[in-house]
Design an enzyme around this catalytic site. Structure first.
Site, PDB file in Angstrom:
ATOM      1  N   GLN A 238       3.016  10.102   1.668  1.00 35.46           N
ATOM      2  CA  GLN A 238       4.315   9.414   1.768  1.00 35.46           C
ATOM      3  C   GLN A 238       5.257   9.813   0.640  1.00 35.46           C
ATOM      4  O   GLN A 238       6.471   9.606   0.744  1.00 35.46           O
ATOM      5  CB  GLN A 238       4.135   7.889   1.765  1.00 35.46           C
ATOM      6  CG  GLN A 238       3.433   7.348   2.997  1.00 35.46           C
ATOM      7  CD  GLN A 238       3.321   5.841   2.962  1.00 35.46           C
ATOM      8  OE1 GLN A 238       2.406   5.300   2.361  1.00 35.46           O
ATOM      9  NE2 GLN A 238       4.263   5.155   3.576  1.00 35.46           N
TER      10      GLN A 238
ATOM     11  N   CYS B 256       5.729  -0.042   7.745  1.00 33.06           N
ATOM     12  CA  CYS B 256       5.406   1.132   6.931  1.00 33.06           C
ATOM     13  C   CYS B 256       6.662   1.554   6.173  1.00 33.06           C
ATOM     14  O   CYS B 256       7.751   1.588   6.743  1.00 33.06           O
ATOM     15  CB  CYS B 256       4.932   2.273   7.835  1.00 33.06           C
ATOM     16  SG  CYS B 256       4.481   3.769   6.935  1.00 33.06           S
ATOM     17  N   LEU B 257       6.474   1.889   4.893  1.00 37.07           N
ATOM     18  CA  LEU B 257       7.613   2.321   4.075  1.00 37.07           C
ATOM     19  C   LEU B 257       8.212   3.622   4.611  1.00 37.07           C
ATOM     20  O   LEU B 257       9.371   3.917   4.345  1.00 37.07           O
ATOM     21  CB  LEU B 257       7.176   2.497   2.613  1.00 37.07           C
ATOM     22  CG  LEU B 257       6.737   1.192   1.911  1.00 37.07           C
ATOM     23  CD1 LEU B 257       6.092   1.503   0.570  1.00 37.07           C
ATOM     24  CD2 LEU B 257       7.923   0.250   1.742  1.00 37.07           C
TER      25      LEU B 257
ATOM     26  N   HIS C 228      -4.675   1.589   7.554  1.00 34.31           N
ATOM     27  CA  HIS C 228      -3.307   2.131   7.670  1.00 34.31           C
ATOM     28  C   HIS C 228      -3.109   3.272   6.662  1.00 34.31           C
ATOM     29  O   HIS C 228      -2.555   4.330   7.008  1.00 34.31           O
ATOM     30  CB  HIS C 228      -2.311   0.976   7.432  1.00 34.31           C
ATOM     31  CG  HIS C 228      -0.873   1.349   7.352  1.00 34.31           C
ATOM     32  ND1 HIS C 228       0.076   0.896   8.245  1.00 34.31           N
ATOM     33  CD2 HIS C 228      -0.175   2.120   6.468  1.00 34.31           C
ATOM     34  CE1 HIS C 228       1.267   1.369   7.922  1.00 34.31           C
ATOM     35  NE2 HIS C 228       1.140   2.118   6.835  1.00 34.31           N
ATOM     36  N   GLU C 229      -3.597   3.077   5.411  1.00 37.61           N
ATOM     37  CA  GLU C 229      -3.416   4.109   4.368  1.00 37.61           C
ATOM     38  C   GLU C 229      -4.271   5.346   4.653  1.00 37.61           C
ATOM     39  O   GLU C 229      -3.803   6.477   4.488  1.00 37.61           O
ATOM     40  CB  GLU C 229      -3.765   3.555   2.987  1.00 37.61           C
ATOM     41  CG  GLU C 229      -2.974   2.339   2.519  1.00 37.61           C
ATOM     42  CD  GLU C 229      -1.481   2.446   2.743  1.00 37.61           C
ATOM     43  OE1 GLU C 229      -0.952   3.573   2.803  1.00 37.61           O
ATOM     44  OE2 GLU C 229      -0.829   1.398   2.885  1.00 37.61           O
TER      45      GLU C 229
ATOM     46  N   HIS D  24      -2.699   7.586   7.104  1.00 43.90           N
ATOM     47  CA  HIS D  24      -1.674   8.472   6.513  1.00 43.90           C
ATOM     48  C   HIS D  24      -2.289   9.789   6.039  1.00 43.90           C
ATOM     49  O   HIS D  24      -1.664  10.854   6.147  1.00 43.90           O
ATOM     50  CB  HIS D  24      -0.999   7.797   5.312  1.00 43.90           C
ATOM     51  CG  HIS D  24       0.145   6.890   5.652  1.00 43.90           C
ATOM     52  ND1 HIS D  24       1.287   7.330   6.297  1.00 43.90           N
ATOM     53  CD2 HIS D  24       0.350   5.573   5.405  1.00 43.90           C
ATOM     54  CE1 HIS D  24       2.131   6.308   6.437  1.00 43.90           C
ATOM     55  NE2 HIS D  24       1.589   5.236   5.913  1.00 43.90           N
TER      56      HIS D  24
ATOM     57  N   GLY E 186       0.840  -1.189   0.000  1.00 43.60           N
ATOM     58  CA  GLY E 186       0.000   0.000   0.000  1.00 43.60           C
ATOM     59  C   GLY E 186       0.876   1.240   0.000  1.00 43.60           C
ATOM     60  O   GLY E 186       2.057   1.175   0.366  1.00 43.60           O
TER      61      GLY E 186
HETATM   62  O1  GNR Z   1       3.974  -2.566   2.734  1.00 44.26           O
HETATM   63  C1  GNR Z   1       3.285  -2.406   3.752  1.00 44.26           C
HETATM   64  N1  GNR Z   1       2.943  -3.481   4.506  1.00 44.26           N
HETATM   65  C2  GNR Z   1       2.030  -3.443   5.531  1.00 44.26           C
HETATM   66  C3  GNR Z   1       1.966  -4.535   6.391  1.00 44.26           C
HETATM   67  C4  GNR Z   1       1.048  -4.552   7.421  1.00 44.26           C
HETATM   68  C5  GNR Z   1       0.201  -3.487   7.599  1.00 44.26           C
HETATM   69  C6  GNR Z   1       0.270  -2.384   6.776  1.00 44.26           C
HETATM   70  C7  GNR Z   1       1.157  -2.367   5.737  1.00 44.26           C
HETATM   71  S1  GNR Z   1       1.219  -0.995   4.680  1.00 44.26           S
HETATM   72  C8  GNR Z   1       2.888  -1.040   4.175  1.00 44.26           C
HETATM   73  C9  GNR Z   1       3.166  -0.005   3.098  1.00 44.26           C
HETATM   74  C10 GNR Z   1       2.922   1.380   3.660  1.00 44.26           C
HETATM   75  O2  GNR Z   1       3.710   1.967   4.381  1.00 44.26           O
HETATM   76  N2  GNR Z   1       1.795   1.959   3.366  1.00 44.26           N
HETATM   77  O3  GNR Z   1       1.506   3.174   3.864  1.00 44.26           O
HETATM   78 NI    NI Z   2       2.534   3.290   5.766  1.00 42.01          NI
END
Ligand code: GNR
Ligand code: NI
Length: 193
Positions: A51, A94-95, A136-137, A140, A46
């Site tokens: 980001q 999270c990246l 999660h997205e 952000h 995601g």
């Molecule tokens: O790549 C991602 N893996 C992930 C694993 C568990 C819960 C959420 C994520 S999102 C993350 C990529 C990211 O930072 N998206 O904002």
């Molecule tokens: Ni993230």
């Protein structure tokens, strides 16, 4: 298509609230396509526009798993319109918080309403990793990182480590600008001093 640089915490842009897009126009479609390419290259499942430094309510996802093969999902103005009472716990990463992982508790199932790449309104019922990732997205887009859902002790430890890693990298890059003679060059008569 283009790869976009991904911001890492702590960065003030990751703490800001993003604005809705007025319409899914050519600019928004371009952003979605660039974000998807950036997410696959990272690699991640995601990515949210803030980001990559763009404070617009745009997210992309692709959960490619045995049980949930959705293909790429491109969403503008996503909102949770329904959430289950029961929770699920996933170990999240999270990246923008590289190399750190923590358990996060969220509603197990959600329905998300959004505009797709064609600007068409959609409702999607999600569960499992997809439900977690969408929440999660959307976090952000409101300036919230997964580390904001864990204890402040753990959060501050992670932020301190990220800052330390960044400073080390900056120092290495600064020193790299005036490259010192490598061992191999020192042995090579052509590079003799
Ligand atoms: O790549 C991602 N893996 C992930 C694993 C568990 C819960 C959420 C994520 S999102 C993350 C990529 C990211 O930072 N998206 O904002
Ligand atoms: Ni993230």
């Amino acid at each position: 298509m283009a790869l976009l640089p991904i911001l890492t915490a702590p960065d003030p842009r990751l703490k800001k609230k993003s604005l809705p897009v007025e319409a899914v126009d050519a600019g928004v479609r371009q952003l979605m396509d660039d974000m998807l390419e950036t997410m696959y290259a990272a690699p991640g499942i995601g990515l949210a526009a803030p980001q990559v430094g763009v404070l617009k309510r745009v997210i992309v996802l692709d959960i490619d798993r045995e049980d949930t093969r959705t293909g790429p999902l491109l969403m503008a103005n996503p909102e949770i319109v329904e959430a289950s009472d029961d929770d699920a716990t996933y170990e999240e990463g999270c990246l923008s918080v590289p190399e750190h992982y923590s358990d996060v508790v969220r509603p197990a199932r959600v329905t998300v309403r959004y505009l797709d790449r064609d600007g068409k309104k959609q409702d999607l019922a999600c569960e499992g990793l997809l439900a977690t990732c969408i929440q999660h997205e959307i976090d952000h887009l409101d300036g919230i990182l997964f580390i904001d859902h864990i204890s402040s002790l753990k959060r501050n430890m992670i932020l301190r480590k990220l800052l330390k890693t960044r400073k080390e990298k900056e120092r290495d890059e600064a020193e790299g600008k005036a490259p010192s003679r490598t061992r191999d060059q020192a042995k090579d008569p052509e590079h003799a001093l």
